[in-house]
Structures are given as structure tokens and as C-alpha cells.
Enzyme design. Structure first.
Site, PDB file in Angstrom:
ATOM      1  N   ASP A 120     -10.801   2.663  -8.750  1.00  0.00           N
ATOM      2  CA  ASP A 120     -10.487   2.080  -7.437  1.00  0.00           C
ATOM      3  C   ASP A 120     -11.512   2.502  -6.386  1.00  0.00           C
ATOM      4  O   ASP A 120     -11.819   1.739  -5.472  1.00  0.00           O
ATOM      5  CB  ASP A 120      -9.049   2.383  -7.003  1.00  0.00           C
ATOM      6  N   THR A 146      -0.851   1.385  -0.441  1.00  0.00           N
ATOM      7  CA  THR A 146      -1.624   0.998  -1.627  1.00  0.00           C
ATOM      8  C   THR A 146      -0.724   0.485  -2.746  1.00  0.00           C
ATOM      9  O   THR A 146      -1.165  -0.324  -3.561  1.00  0.00           O
ATOM     10  CB  THR A 146      -2.503   2.159  -2.126  1.00  0.00           C
ATOM     11  N   LEU A 158      -4.498  -0.958  -6.019  1.00  0.00           N
ATOM     12  CA  LEU A 158      -5.901  -0.697  -5.694  1.00  0.00           C
ATOM     13  C   LEU A 158      -5.928   0.194  -4.454  1.00  0.00           C
ATOM     14  O   LEU A 158      -5.990  -0.295  -3.332  1.00  0.00           O
ATOM     15  CB  LEU A 158      -6.636  -2.009  -5.431  1.00  0.00           C
ATOM     16  N   HIS A 159      -5.896   1.503  -4.678  1.00  0.00           N
ATOM     17  CA  HIS A 159      -5.746   2.440  -3.558  1.00  0.00           C
ATOM     18  C   HIS A 159      -6.934   2.425  -2.596  1.00  0.00           C
ATOM     19  O   HIS A 159      -6.816   2.083  -1.433  1.00  0.00           O
ATOM     20  CB  HIS A 159      -5.584   3.866  -4.093  1.00  0.00           C
ATOM     21  N   ASP A 160      -8.088   2.862  -3.109  1.00  0.00           N
ATOM     22  CA  ASP A 160      -9.211   3.167  -2.226  1.00  0.00           C
ATOM     23  C   ASP A 160      -9.804   1.960  -1.485  1.00  0.00           C
ATOM     24  O   ASP A 160     -10.281   2.118  -0.357  1.00  0.00           O
ATOM     25  CB  ASP A 160     -10.314   3.894  -3.014  1.00  0.00           C
TER      26      ASP A 160
END
Ligand SMILES: [Ca+2]
Length: 313
Positions: free
Chosen positions: A15, A196, A242-244
């Protein structure tokens, strides 16, 4: 408007890779003046190598990449190969990087860059444990007032923990560093799991990445194929969060996100809740707000932006 100058501080991580690709694909809004790696998802040697590979995948081998800290400030390193694979970026079969790693330590790069630019010119975007940022703030306290903003992925409140029942991974790995950052007085925007976990790569969204047809789109689809099995099994969700990329998407389209300016404190002493981000969402204390803690995202808008930008690489 001139693009926003940022340093991405990262522990790639699939991510992280998507977050960096989104930034590098968006030069009108974002100027990536450097990338610093940190130990987190996997050890430093691998996060550094992965950062170089991502730059090459984007066709941006001229971005300076600096290796940073190889361990948290006050604890043993905890990694997450069980999520990201042995390389940290399992999925696509990317070539080994040939672009050079910069000699300067990542922490010194952060300090020098902030000191050599006008105050308020540089935004820091941490996508991993906050070790490099906190070490820089400790080594050079004068930089705090020169930072335009810190936009970070980390923490959780309503979603609580993903690595322990109480803590999110990035904060848990180095709570002492997180405490220094959250007490720094710098303007902070937080993308916690609350946000997220609403940005899920469904089958349709991953098919859209694959359909782009360029190297970046294909690699992102392959990364998602790899790490989504973990989240499906763990959460039973329709796809992987999709965290980042929420961090870099915020720099382009802040209107996609909403949250509250609240007080956020970091638990650093209890083993049971170590690394918990105690966010005063309901304003039940008189502690001063120190961060904008996001709570929701327009997921369709977020994925439309990602797909459109990855197609430019
Ligand atoms: Ca990360």
C-alpha cells in the site's frame, strides 16, 4: 498553484507502493523532493530496496531515496511479513533496482531539507512507524515550526486495533516516536483505520487497475491480488484496504475526506493498550486538539482518482 513539496517517509509495503505511485503520477499537485525509508512492515534493507523499485516502476529514477532508522526508538522491531510477504512487496515480479541509494541518512535529509527551505514549504508524509520523523524532531527541535504539515497514515479509534486489539500497526511499532510527533505542535492530519477500512479494493476496482494496461497498473493489481487474501480471511471484507494511498490522495483531493480536529494522545506505558491512539472524538476532555483525525472517505472518488492517475505513469 505550485505543487506541494513533500517528503514521503515509508516502509513499503504494497500500500506504500500505491501511495508513492499516486504521488509520482501527480506532479501538478505534488512534488516529491525525497523519499526516506524506515523499518516497519519488513526490515530496513528491504523497505529501502522496495522504495527504489517503486521509483523505477514509476519511471522516476531521479527521486532521491535515503535510508533512515533501522529500529524503533524504544522497542524491538515488530514486522508484518504475514501481511506483506517475505519481501514486503510480494505480488509483482519487479526487477532489482539499479538507481543509486543516497549516502545521507534519512533523518539528516529530513532535517537539512527543512532547514534549507523557507518555513512552511515542506510537508512530511509518514506511511510507516514514525521513527525517522521523531528522531529528526528530537535531533533538531528547530525544524518543528518549519514543517508545513504532517499527513500520516496511522492509528485507529472506532476500528480499534489491527495488530493488537487496541493498536494500529504503524503506531504500535514505535509508540514513543508517535508520542513525540503528536506532541510536537505541528499541524497533523491522520488517516486512521477508520478511514482506510472504507477504502477497499473490490474485484471491480482491482480489475480497473489491471485494465490500465501499463506497468504500474499491472503491478498494483498484482500487489492487491497478493495481500487481499489476508484481509479477506481476517475481516471477511470484500477486498483489501488501501491504507497509505489515503495520505497522498488527501494532498490532491482533500475534499474526499472528512474528520474532526481533536486531541489525540498515544499510549506508551500499558502493555495491554500500547500504541493506542486515544482520540477525543466526542470532546469529553479539556485536552487541546492537536490533530485532524479523519473518519470517512468517498471511496468511489478515491478509486477513480487512483485509477486515473496510475494511467499517467
Ligand atoms: Ca506503510
Amino acid at each position: 498553484m505550485a505543487p506541494r513539496k513533500i517528503i514521503i517517509d515509508t516502509d513499503p509495503g504494497q500500500d506504500d507502493a500505491v501511495a508513492i505511485l499516486l504521488a509520482l503520477a501527480s506532479p501538478e499537485e505534488i512534488e516529491v523532493i525525497g523519499i526516506t525509508s524506515v523499518a516497519g512492515n519488513v526490515p530496513l534493507a528491504l523497505t529501502t530496496k522496495n522504495a527504489l523499485m517503486i521509483c523505477e516502476l514509476a519511471g522516476k529514477a531521479d527521486v532521491p531515496v535515503h535510508a533512515g532508522c533501522d529500529r524503533p526508538m524504544g522497542r524491538e522491531l515488530v514486522t508484518a511479513e504475514y501481511v506483506h510477504g517475505a519481501t514486503g512487496m510480494d505480488g509483482p515480479n519487479l526487477p532489482d533496482p539499479t538507481m543509486p541509494l543516497q549516502e545521507q541518512h534519512g533523518v539528516d535529509f529530513i532535517i537539512d531539507t527543512l532547514r534549507s527551505n523557507p518555513p512552511g514549504a515542506i510537508t512530511l508524509c509518514p506511511l510507516g512507524p514514525l521513527t525517522n520523523i521523531a528522531t529528526a524532531l528530537q535531533k533538531a527541535p528547530d525544524i518543528a515550526e518549519r514543517i508545513q504539515q504532517i499527513v500520516l497514515m496511522g492509528g485507529a479509534y472506532f476500528e480499534v486495533g489491527n495488530v493488537t486489539p487496541a493498536a494500529e500497526f504503524n503506531i504500535y511499532v514505535d509508540p514513543q516516536a508517535a508520542e513525540i510527533v503528536f506532541k510536537s505542535g505541528v499541524d497533523i492530519v491522520v488517516m486512521p483505520l477508520d478511514v482506510t477500512h472504507k477504502a477497499l479494493v473490490t474485484k471491480e476496482r482491482n480489475a480497473a487497475f489491471r485494465a490500465i494496461g501499463n506497468a504500474a497498473g499491472t503491478a498494483v493489481a498484482q500487489m492487491t491480488d497478493f495481500f487481499e487474501r489476508f484481509d479477506r480471511e481476517k475481516y471477511g471484507s470484500p477486498g483489501a484496504p488501501l491504507h497509505d494511498p489515503c495520505v497522498t490522495a488527501y494532498l490532491i483531493r482533500p475534499d474526499l475526506f472528512s474528520g474532526r480536529h481533536v486531541n489525540v494522545e498515544i499510549e506508551t506505558s500499558s502493555e495491554l493498550t500500547m500504541g493506542m491512539t486515544v482520540a477525543d472524538w466526542w470532546g469529553v476532555t479539556d485536552r487541546s486538539p492537536n490533530a485532524t483525525f479523519m473518519g470517512s472517505v468517498d471511496a468511489d472518488g478515491f478509486f477513480a482518482l487512483l485509477t486515473e492517475r496510475l494511467a499517467r505513469l
